[in-house]
Structure formats: structure tokens, C-alpha cells
Write a protein that holds these residues in place. Structure first.
Motif, PDB file in Angstrom:
ATOM      1  N   GLU A  98      43.604  45.555  47.910  1.00  0.00           N
ATOM      2  CA  GLU A  98      42.505  45.407  46.953  1.00  0.00           C
ATOM      3  C   GLU A  98      42.094  46.744  46.331  1.00  0.00           C
ATOM      4  OE1 GLU A  98      37.933  43.612  46.807  1.00  0.00           O
ATOM      5  OE2 GLU A  98      39.186  43.335  48.573  1.00  0.00           O
ATOM      6  N   THR A  99      42.035  47.785  47.149  1.00  0.00           N
ATOM      7  CA  THR A  99      41.641  49.106  46.650  1.00  0.00           C
ATOM      8  C   THR A  99      42.680  49.649  45.680  1.00  0.00           C
ATOM      9  OG1 THR A  99      40.463  49.599  48.710  1.00  0.00           O
ATOM     10  CG2 THR A  99      41.037  51.467  47.301  1.00  0.00           C
ATOM     11  N   LYS A 136      42.500  47.705  42.366  1.00  0.00           N
ATOM     12  CA  LYS A 136      41.334  48.116  41.580  1.00  0.00           C
ATOM     13  C   LYS A 136      41.586  49.445  40.884  1.00  0.00           C
ATOM     14  CE  LYS A 136      36.342  48.929  41.920  1.00  0.00           C
ATOM     15  NZ  LYS A 136      35.158  48.944  42.837  1.00  0.00           N
ATOM     16  N   CYS A 162      44.128  49.004  38.036  1.00  0.00           N
ATOM     17  CA  CYS A 162      43.523  48.323  36.883  1.00  0.00           C
ATOM     18  C   CYS A 162      42.601  49.254  36.110  1.00  0.00           C
ATOM     19  CB  CYS A 162      42.745  47.091  37.352  1.00  0.00           C
ATOM     20  SG  CYS A 162      43.798  45.713  37.828  1.00  0.00           S
ATOM     21  N   GLN A 163      41.884  50.103  36.811  1.00  0.00           N
ATOM     22  CA  GLN A 163      41.011  51.064  36.139  1.00  0.00           C
ATOM     23  C   GLN A 163      41.830  52.042  35.298  1.00  0.00           C
ATOM     24  OE1 GLN A 163      38.805  52.711  39.451  1.00  0.00           O
ATOM     25  NE2 GLN A 163      37.118  51.256  39.206  1.00  0.00           N
TER      26      GLN A 163
END
Length: 216
Positions: A137-138, A141, A144-145
Motif C-alpha cells: 500500500e505504501t 501510494k 501514484c503520487q
């Protein structure tokens, strides 16, 4: 230079990526240079062709007609606007950057991925289907950023399992979005090294399978 060569020139793609990410936002030449990281001279030269062809339109700020700084924005009245936008979304403006990110960072977990569409504010909605391994998940994220910054769009990401994907019903909002003609599949089965999870067989199915084997 032919029309096709011009449209797919790196400078054109970088400027259109910025412009399509904010289609109703007037942008100055200096702002386009900053966002696209192109040389101002290259931006000025490319804008001349884009405006001349009708892909972009040039105007002065409505709030102050005397303002000397000109801006440009996407020309929705351009005869091939819809076709060009679809080409952009299926390639340099959305699909290619998303595909490259997923293949580079999550090739061991992502089995399928789709660009579901673009919201009114330019947000890109994505659906990622994972296999046996679930993407960290990290890491997702962070990736995607970084992608959001590179393509100048906000991202809305849905990450679901392959079992959930196969079990989608017509009433599920994701199912209706997947059925839209504008959906773009950026990762298909077999495009990555991700493995599908082993399906669990229920006790009844297992008993039937064993019985069928014994009766042979």
C-alpha cells in the motif's frame, strides 16, 4: 514534417499532456514550459503550430482585456478534438504512463489494470486487479503520487483482488464503469509476471471431484 510526425513529436506530446490535464484552464507559455519542463523557445515554436492547426486556441484573460500576457487552452471546437483526445488518453497522456509505472513497480502483483475514465476536474480513475500477491500500500501510494506529478493529474485508484474482479455483478459501480466504451485496458492477463491465486475448492466440489475420479 508530416502531420502524424508533428502530433507524435515529444514536444507536442508533453504540451498536450499538460493541456489535456486542465482542458478549461488558460495557460501561459511560461507556465507550459514550467509544467512540461521544455525550453521556452521550444514551447513557443510548438505552440505556434498547435494554435495554427486549431488544436489549441489563444486568447487574452477575460478579466482584463488590456492584459498583454496571452494564454492558450484546448480548443473543444477543433474538428478532430474528440479523436485526438482519445488518442492522447490511449497513449502518452494516460495509458502509457500508467502502464509503465505498473510494469516497473508492481509486475509481480498486478494482473490487470484499466483506465476507467476522466472526471470533470481532470482526475484519472484507475482500477488495478492484483493476483496472488497484494501490492504494498505504501509503495502504491508513493508511485501514484509520483505519476500524478508527472502527468499533471490527480489519480483515483481502486485496488481489488482477482476474485473480487471475477465476482463483480452488474449492480456493482465498478462493473458499470468497466462496461463503458471509453475504458482503456492498460495491463491485460499475461502482460506481467504476477501469478493468479490458486482457487480454493469447497468441500462439496472436492468430494464430487474425488467421486468422479474413483468412478472412472
Amino acid at each position: 514534417m508530416s502531420a502524424a510526425d508533428f502530433l507524435f513529436a515529444p514536444e507536442v506530446q508533453k504540451l498536450l499532456m499538460v493541456a489535456y490535464a486542465a482542458p478549461d484552464q488558460p495557460l501561459t507559455s511560461s507556465e507550459l514550459a514550467r509544467r512540461s519542463k521544455l525550453d521556452p523557445a521550444d514551447v513557443a515554436r510548438t505552440l505556434e503550430h498547435l494554435v495554427g492547426s486549431g488544436i489549441l486556441k489563444k486568447h487574452r484573460p477575460k478579466a482584463d482585456p488590456t492584459e498583454s500576457v496571452e494564454t492558450v487552452e484546448i480548443n473543444r471546437a477543433f474538428v478532430f478534438h474528440d479523436e485526438l483526445r482519445r488518442i492522447a488518453m490511449k497513449s502518452f497522456a494516460a495509458a502509457e504512463p500508467v502502464r509503465a509505472m505498473l510494469r516497473a513497480k508492481f509486475k509481480d502483483s498486478v494482473v490487470r489494470a484499466f483506465v476507467l475514465g476522466v472526471e470533470e476536474d481532470g482526475t484519472l480513475e484507475l482500477l488495478v486487479v492484483h493476483g496472488e500477491l497484494t501490492p504494498d500500500e505504501t509503495a502504491m501510494k508513493a508511485a501514484c503520487q509520483k505519476l500524478s506529478k508527472n502527468i499533471h493529474r490527480h489519480l483515483k485508484m481502486h485496488v481489488i483482488s482477482n476474485a473480487r474482479f471475477n465476482g463483480l455483478t452488474p449492480r456493482d459501480p465498478l462493473a458499470s464503469k468497466l462496461a463503458a466504451a471509453s475504458v482503456i485496458e492498460v495491463i491485460a492477463l499475461g502482460d506481467t509476471k504476477a501469478r493468479l491465486p490458486v482457487e480454493k475448492i469447497g468441500l462439496l466440489q472436492s468430494a464430487k471431484k474425488k467421486l468422479a475420479t474413483l468412478s472412472r
